[in-house]
Design a protein around this motif. Structure first.
Motif, mmCIF file in Angstrom:
data_model
loop_
_atom_site.group_PDB
_atom_site.id
_atom_site.type_symbol
_atom_site.label_atom_id
_atom_site.label_comp_id
_atom_site.label_asym_id
_atom_site.label_seq_id
_atom_site.Cartn_x
_atom_site.Cartn_y
_atom_site.Cartn_z
ATOM 1 N N UNK A 220 11.371 -13.923 -78.737
ATOM 2 C CA UNK A 220 10.012 -14.406 -78.938
ATOM 3 C C UNK A 220 9.863 -15.741 -78.225
ATOM 4 N N UNK A 221 8.776 -15.889 -77.491
ATOM 5 C CA UNK A 221 8.492 -17.147 -76.796
ATOM 6 C C UNK A 221 7.163 -17.690 -77.283
ATOM 7 N N UNK A 222 7.185 -18.958 -77.710
ATOM 8 C CA UNK A 222 5.974 -19.599 -78.213
ATOM 9 C C UNK A 222 5.155 -20.147 -77.053
ATOM 10 N N UNK A 223 3.838 -20.136 -77.179
ATOM 11 C CA UNK A 223 2.999 -20.775 -76.159
ATOM 12 C C UNK A 223 3.114 -22.290 -76.273
ATOM 13 N N UNK A 224 2.533 -22.995 -75.327
ATOM 14 C CA UNK A 224 2.517 -24.455 -75.395
ATOM 15 C C UNK A 224 1.539 -24.924 -76.460
ATOM 16 N N UNK A 225 1.877 -26.017 -77.107
ATOM 17 C CA UNK A 225 0.922 -26.664 -78.000
ATOM 18 C C UNK A 225 -0.291 -27.135 -77.206
ATOM 19 N N UNK A 226 -0.054 -27.769 -76.047
ATOM 20 C CA UNK A 226 -1.176 -28.318 -75.280
ATOM 21 C C UNK A 226 -0.966 -28.290 -73.769
ATOM 22 N N UNK A 227 0.252 -28.120 -73.295
ATOM 23 C CA UNK A 227 0.520 -28.181 -71.851
ATOM 24 C C UNK A 227 -0.142 -27.018 -71.122
ATOM 25 N N UNK A 228 -0.475 -27.240 -69.852
ATOM 26 C CA UNK A 228 -1.201 -26.249 -69.068
ATOM 27 C C UNK A 228 -0.579 -24.871 -69.123
ATOM 28 N N UNK A 229 -1.375 -23.844 -69.372
ATOM 29 C CA UNK A 229 -0.853 -22.482 -69.508
ATOM 30 C C UNK A 229 -0.261 -21.992 -68.198
ATOM 31 N N UNK A 230 0.592 -20.989 -68.298
ATOM 32 C CA UNK A 230 1.238 -20.452 -67.108
ATOM 33 C C UNK A 230 0.197 -19.831 -66.173
ATOM 34 N N UNK A 231 -0.874 -19.315 -66.717
ATOM 35 C CA UNK A 231 -1.925 -18.746 -65.869
ATOM 36 C C UNK A 231 -2.607 -19.841 -65.065
ATOM 37 N N UNK A 232 -2.866 -20.984 -65.720
ATOM 38 C CA UNK A 232 -3.470 -22.110 -65.007
ATOM 39 C C UNK A 232 -2.551 -22.597 -63.891
ATOM 40 N N UNK A 233 -1.283 -22.754 -64.207
ATOM 41 C CA UNK A 233 -0.340 -23.275 -63.223
ATOM 42 C C UNK A 233 -0.109 -22.282 -62.094
ATOM 43 N N UNK A 234 -0.065 -20.986 -62.425
ATOM 44 C CA UNK A 234 0.089 -19.969 -61.389
ATOM 45 C C UNK A 234 -1.118 -19.965 -60.454
ATOM 46 N N UNK A 235 -2.303 -20.160 -61.016
ATOM 47 C CA UNK A 235 -3.499 -20.212 -60.184
ATOM 48 C C UNK A 235 -3.461 -21.361 -59.200
ATOM 49 N N UNK A 236 -3.033 -22.541 -59.680
ATOM 50 C CA UNK A 236 -2.911 -23.693 -58.786
ATOM 51 C C UNK A 236 -1.888 -23.426 -57.683
ATOM 52 N N UNK A 237 -0.783 -22.800 -58.046
ATOM 53 C CA UNK A 237 0.274 -22.536 -57.072
ATOM 54 C C UNK A 237 -0.164 -21.532 -56.020
ATOM 55 N N UNK A 238 -0.821 -20.469 -56.443
ATOM 56 C CA UNK A 238 -1.238 -19.423 -55.502
ATOM 57 C C UNK A 238 -2.307 -19.948 -54.550
ATOM 58 N N UNK A 239 -3.260 -20.696 -55.084
ATOM 59 C CA UNK A 239 -4.291 -21.282 -54.219
ATOM 60 C C UNK A 239 -3.665 -22.300 -53.276
ATOM 61 N N UNK A 240 -2.707 -23.092 -53.805
ATOM 62 C CA UNK A 240 -2.017 -24.068 -52.967
ATOM 63 C C UNK A 240 -1.224 -23.434 -51.852
ATOM 64 N N UNK A 241 -0.781 -22.176 -52.065
ATOM 65 C CA UNK A 241 -0.028 -21.459 -51.041
ATOM 66 C C UNK A 241 -0.942 -20.831 -49.998
ATOM 67 N N UNK A 242 -2.259 -20.987 -50.166
ATOM 68 C CA UNK A 242 -3.193 -20.515 -49.154
ATOM 69 C C UNK A 242 -3.885 -19.204 -49.463
ATOM 70 N N UNK A 243 -3.740 -18.674 -50.669
ATOM 71 C CA UNK A 243 -4.376 -17.408 -51.024
ATOM 72 C C UNK A 243 -5.675 -17.675 -51.773
ATOM 73 N N UNK A 244 -6.725 -17.008 -51.382
ATOM 74 C CA UNK A 244 -8.026 -17.206 -52.010
ATOM 75 C C UNK A 244 -8.076 -16.485 -53.351
#
Length: 717
Positions: free
Chosen positions: A606-630
């Motif tokens: 079982x893995x708990x979500x973050x109390x407040x830190x940016x979700x993995x979906x948010x961080x993945x979105x930043x990474x993918x856009x940063x890599x040049x994908x629209x």
């Protein structure tokens, strides 16, 4: 009627008063405002055992801040303190930032205790609020055990709505497990932190590490005062104060208590452009942790815990707890002893990591289609030091130096690194790509193109480029987004060649302790606390025909800083649990800012979500856009928009995934089954301060998902 400003001020005052009177009244002569003045971080407790618990306070007289403070501690079984089991005076030392930890012993099992600290200043007694804690059940007790586990509470620009909801639920908990990232060492890293809303300002910024430039510049904690500031600032938050006042905590650390994605005393901010071994910084981080976290250390004697003695000893925070017949809790440390990431951040993409002779040893053990693929032209390489390839080595070196200087290295530093990496086996997959780029410039300048190096007759091996490494310095292809099958093979070969040291995440002593503790435990449940998630996160793009780039049509690990980065050790350890017939083993973890319920090679996790830190979906979105994908690209769709679906499709043992919510997990273990409840709030709500709103507004934002863990399976309740 209040106007908007006055209403907000009134509510703030109400919240502040409510927070400071959560569990009872102080002496009549004590002012709550004065109590907060002398005890600005309130109180907390931790490491509950059947006969002991650790109580914490920070007591400082602001009129004499450089002096030690005499502190009285009262402990009672009654909230009115009508009968005391302890009434003793201790010294909160200025040398330890006036933090005081007291181990209280000779207590009764599974009993609720109330406690408060007080000081005499200006001829008046000033007390903390009344804290509440609970000891563990006796070894023979067969009672159910109920607790919360949570992680990752970034303070910057975010609010502790998840903790507030826990208080609203008023759960009857035995304790709270915090899985790491209690603090974040940076003051506003725009790559993952908000730069709006509340923040942290170091009292001694000149002692901090300045990161970034211009508008994106921020500080990272470095000195002892920097790290102390982070704890002091966070623990002034009224919501987290109330949680600590109410429940004892069992805490381990992850990376941000020291430095993001660290291993031992090595940071990763520069992705190995520079040497980031920071022993003194690590020592500072640990001292602040030991000062502010209510935990014991080894066989701590009764009374005040000597922080100086703790920090002068070899680091050890792994420990175990028993809660009656139903639970053995094994708290591990997955940061202090681990080796470097298997793929260095400065790994040269063309460098061959597994040459032909090593690959030949494992090829016969692999399926024939895999053997054929590994012997294809894609894995061809040459010895770049061969005399006839001198032109190509000089060319690669020149390009390397140019790129490294552009990345911030001096010409001398770049030349030194080039000499280290551009030698021996070099993959033609990468070499000829570099050559093609050079030839385009040559042709444009009217010069002749340099012929590509032919693959005929060349050996076959695995290079870092085959694992997803594309640049000289960076996390892609090293800590994140790594080609799974090639990485797994590389990891297995390294593991065999190093007798397991390459994936020694626990270190030898902790490994032996963990194996022995799990195998000998007779409790109904053996729960292993891991700061990093055990659940495998794979994006299976190999069968996605609509991904336009064939190099992306592969299976990728998303993050190999977590357990996916130790695939051989993970399988070995899980196999040992199965072979030893360990009943009801269960992993609980955090770190990855997502919710998972999965079965990993027969072991529930079982893995708990973050109390407040940016979700993995948010961080993945930043990474993918940063890599040049629209946002309209297929890559964005599979990795971000359909993240939950993609992860579940690639993992047959995944019962539940939510990559975009915050919250915590309530877990209750009985004799034969465990019940887990995920309490989740959307990531869109985390920057809103619900402490100033009606309670129902926050309650309405939460959803709940329930699961039953039994006989090695996880099913929805």
């Amino acid at each position: 009627m209040f106007d908007r400003f006055k209403r907000r001020s009134f509510l703030q005052a109400v919240v502040a008063v409510a927070a400071t009177t959560a569990f009872g009244c102080n002496d009549d002569e004590t002012s709550s405002d004065a109590g907060e003045k002398y005890f600005p971080q309130s109180v907390c407790s931790g490491d509950p055992r059947p006969d002991s618990v650790v109580l914490w306070v920070r007591a400082v007289d602001p009129d004499n801040a450089g002096a030690n403070t005499q502190v009285r501690l009262e402990v009672s079984t009654s909230e009115s303190f009508s009968s005391l089991v302890l009434d003793q005076t201790f010294t909160a030392q200025a040398a330890f930032d006036h933090a005081l930890k007291v181990k209280v012993t000779n207590l009764s099992a599974r009993t609720t205790y109330y406690y408060r600290f007080s000081i005499d200043a200006g001829g008046q007694k000033h007390s903390t609020v009344t804290g509440r804690t609970r000891t563990a059940p006796a070894p023979t007790d067969t009672v159910p055990v109920k607790f919360v586990f949570a992680s990752c509470q970034d303070y910057i620009g975010r609010y502790y709505n998840a903790w507030q909801h826990l208080l609203q639920l008023d759960e009857d908990l035995d304790f709270v497990v915090f899985l790491g990232d209690y603090i974040y060492e940076t003051t506003g890293d725009a790559s993952f932190q908000s730069v709006d809303g509340r923040g942290v300002i170091f009292s001694e910024p000149e002692k901090a590490l300045r990161q970034g430039t211009g508008l994106t510049a921020f500080y990272a904690a470095n000195s002892l005062s920097n790290y102390r500031d982070l704890y002091k600032n966070l623990r002034k938050d009224k919501v987290i104060q109330r949680v600590h006042e109410r429940y004892p905590f069992i805490v381990t650390w992850d990376d941000h208590e020291f430095s993001d994605d660290c291993w031992g005393d090595v940071a990763t901010y520069t992705d190995e452009k520079t040497n980031e071994k920071q022993t003194e910084r690590r020592r500072n981080a640990e001292q602040a942790f030991f000062e502010y976290i209510p935990m014991e250390h080894g066989e701590s004697a009764a009374g005040a815990i000597d922080i100086n003695a703790v920090v002068s000893q070899p680091t050890r925070i792994y420990r175990d707890f028993e809660f009656g017949q139903n639970l053995k809790l094994l708290v591990t440390d997955t940061r202090t002893y681990r080796p470097d990431h298997l793929i260095p951040e400065d790994a040269y993409p063309g460098k061959v990591a597994v040459p032909a002779e090593q690959l030949a040893l494992v090829l016969p053990t692999l399926p024939e289609p895999v053997q054929a693929q590994l012997q294809s032209d894609m894995f061809a390489y040459v010895d770049i030091d061969a005399a006839e390839l001198r032109l190509y080595k000089d060319l690669l070196t020149g390009v390397y130096v140019q790129q490294a200087v552009a990345a911030g290295l001096t010409a001398e530093e770049a030349a030194t690194k080039a000499a280290t990496w551009i030698t021996g086996g070099q993959a033609l997959l990468y070499v000829n790509q570099v050559l093609n780029a050079v030839n385009q410039a040559r042709v444009a300048a009217g010069e002749d193109a340099i012929p590509a190096i032919p693959v005929d007759g060349t050996p076959r091996g695995l290079a870092f480029a085959h694992m997803g490494k594309t640049g000289l310095f960076g996390i892609q292809g090293s800590r994140y987004v790594v080609v799974k099958p090639i990485f797994d093979l590389y990891a297995a070969i390294k593991y065999m060649g190093s007798a397991g040291a390459s994936e020694g995440i626990f270190g030898n002593e902790q490994q032996a302790w963990l194996q022995e503790s799990v195998s000998q435990a007779t409790n109904a449940w053996k729960i292993i606390v891991s700061s990093i998630s055990l659940t495998t996160m794979v994006f299976k793009l190999s069968d996605k025909a609509d991904v336009p780039d064939p190099t992306l049509r592969q299976d990728f690990y998303f993050n190999v800083d977590q357990w996916d980065g130790f695939p051989t050790k993970k399988q070995e350890f899980l196999k040992s649990l199965r072979d030893s017939n360990v009943q009801n083993a269960l992993f609980i973890s955090g770190d990855i800012h997502a919710s998972f319920a999965s079965v990993e090679s027969g072991i529930p996790a079982l893995t708990a979500p973050a109390i407040s830190s940016g979700s993995i979906k948010e961080l993945a979105g930043l990474a993918v856009i940063g890599a040049g994908f629209s946002t309209g690209s297929t890559v964005y769709r599979y990795i971000v928009a359909e993240l939950d679906k993609s992860l579940k499709e690639a993992h047959p043992g995944m019962e539940f995934v939510d990559g975009d919510a915050h919250g915590f997990v309530v877990l209750e273990v009985g004799a034969s089954e465990a019940k887990a409840s995920f309490h989740l709030i959307p990531s869109t709500e985390i920057a809103k301060d619900y402490s100033l709103r009606q309670p129902s507004e926050l309650t309405e934002k939460f959803t709940r998902r329930d699961f039953v863990i039994k006989d090695g399976t996880i099913t929805a309740a």
